[in-house]
Design a protein around this motif. Structure first.
Motif, PDB file in Angstrom:
ATOM      1  N   UNK A  21      27.408  46.933   9.032  1.00 40.82           N
ATOM      2  CA  UNK A  21      26.725  46.697   8.069  1.00 40.82           C
ATOM      3  C   UNK A  21      24.889  47.445   7.486  1.00 40.82           C
ATOM      4  N   UNK A  22      24.616  48.662   9.503  1.00 38.72           N
ATOM      5  CA  UNK A  22      23.458  48.353   9.063  1.00 38.72           C
ATOM      6  C   UNK A  22      23.479  49.907   8.511  1.00 38.72           C
ATOM      7  N   UNK A  23      24.587  50.946   8.853  1.00 37.37           N
ATOM      8  CA  UNK A  23      24.302  51.605   7.780  1.00 37.37           C
ATOM      9  C   UNK A  23      24.483  52.012   6.003  1.00 37.37           C
ATOM     10  N   UNK A  30      17.389  53.945   1.583  1.00 41.56           N
ATOM     11  CA  UNK A  30      15.655  55.246   1.269  1.00 41.56           C
ATOM     12  C   UNK A  30      15.498  55.961   2.456  1.00 41.56           C
ATOM     13  N   UNK A  31      16.170  56.030   3.914  1.00 45.28           N
ATOM     14  CA  UNK A  31      16.326  57.007   5.251  1.00 45.28           C
ATOM     15  C   UNK A  31      16.907  57.854   4.603  1.00 45.28           C
ATOM     16  N   UNK A  32      17.869  57.420   4.712  1.00 44.64           N
ATOM     17  CA  UNK A  32      19.063  58.893   4.388  1.00 44.64           C
ATOM     18  C   UNK A  32      19.049  59.287   3.119  1.00 44.64           C
ATOM     19  N   UNK A  34      15.156  60.342   2.004  1.00 46.14           N
ATOM     20  CA  UNK A  34      14.309  61.492   2.324  1.00 46.14           C
ATOM     21  C   UNK A  34      15.208  62.413   3.128  1.00 46.14           C
ATOM     22  N   UNK A  35      15.810  61.799   4.225  1.00 49.45           N
ATOM     23  CA  UNK A  35      16.174  62.822   4.746  1.00 49.45           C
ATOM     24  C   UNK A  35      17.131  64.097   4.465  1.00 49.45           C
ATOM     25  N   UNK A  36      18.787  63.473   3.324  1.00 47.91           N
ATOM     26  CA  UNK A  36      18.935  64.195   2.874  1.00 47.91           C
ATOM     27  C   UNK A  36      18.873  65.324   1.773  1.00 47.91           C
ATOM     28  N   UNK A  37      17.945  64.728   0.863  1.00 49.85           N
ATOM     29  CA  UNK A  37      16.804  65.288   0.373  1.00 49.85           C
ATOM     30  C   UNK A  37      16.333  66.284   1.169  1.00 49.85           C
ATOM     31  N   UNK A  64      26.721  59.518  -0.477  1.00 53.24           N
ATOM     32  CA  UNK A  64      27.733  58.562  -0.604  1.00 53.24           C
ATOM     33  C   UNK A  64      27.737  57.492   0.841  1.00 53.24           C
ATOM     34  N   UNK A  65      28.003  58.005   1.807  1.00 48.76           N
ATOM     35  CA  UNK A  65      28.727  57.475   2.999  1.00 48.76           C
ATOM     36  C   UNK A  65      27.555  56.651   3.846  1.00 48.76           C
ATOM     37  N   UNK A  66      25.929  57.293   3.612  1.00 51.00           N
ATOM     38  CA  UNK A  66      25.140  56.016   3.976  1.00 51.00           C
ATOM     39  C   UNK A  66      24.275  55.220   2.765  1.00 51.00           C
ATOM     40  N   UNK A  67      24.242  53.925   3.516  1.00 52.83           N
ATOM     41  CA  UNK A  67      23.283  53.657   2.657  1.00 52.83           C
ATOM     42  C   UNK A  67      24.211  52.356   1.231  1.00 52.83           C
ATOM     43  N   UNK A  68      23.331  51.944   0.585  1.00 55.68           N
ATOM     44  CA  UNK A  68      24.308  50.998  -0.806  1.00 55.68           C
ATOM     45  C   UNK A  68      24.404  51.640  -1.983  1.00 55.68           C
ATOM     46  N   UNK A  69      23.725  52.717  -2.132  1.00 58.72           N
ATOM     47  CA  UNK A  69      24.464  53.618  -3.374  1.00 58.72           C
ATOM     48  C   UNK A  69      24.859  55.195  -2.678  1.00 58.72           C
TER      49      UNK A  69
END
Length: 69
Positions: A21-23, A30-32, A34-37, A64-69
């Motif tokens: 759920x947290x992922x 948002x965090x992912x 920024x990190x991935x970019x 696609x594996x993390x977050x909502x989008x």
């Protein structure tokens, strides 16, 4: 603790419903992003943009594996 023990603990952690759920939260998105970019930008800079298409594809797959989008 061996590698198999660490792998099992990591799998158990990632299979926990609270972790799943947290992922998939907006905050994780948002965090992912920024990190991935940042990682993709750094990789493109190091390679001189030579592998930009592959790096961007890997970045999108990870996103696609993390977050909502």
């Amino acid at each position: 603790m061996g590698l198999e023990d660490i792998t099992k603990k990591a799998q158990d952690f990632l299979n926990d419903n609270k972790v799943k759920d947290a992922l998939k939260s907006e905050q994780a998105e948002g965090i992912s992003d920024k990190l991935l970019d940042g990682v993709a930008d750094a990789a493109n800079k190091v390679t001189g943009g030579k592998f930009e298409e592959q790096i961007d594809g890997a970045r999108d797959a990870a996103d696609k594996a993390v977050g909502t989008e």
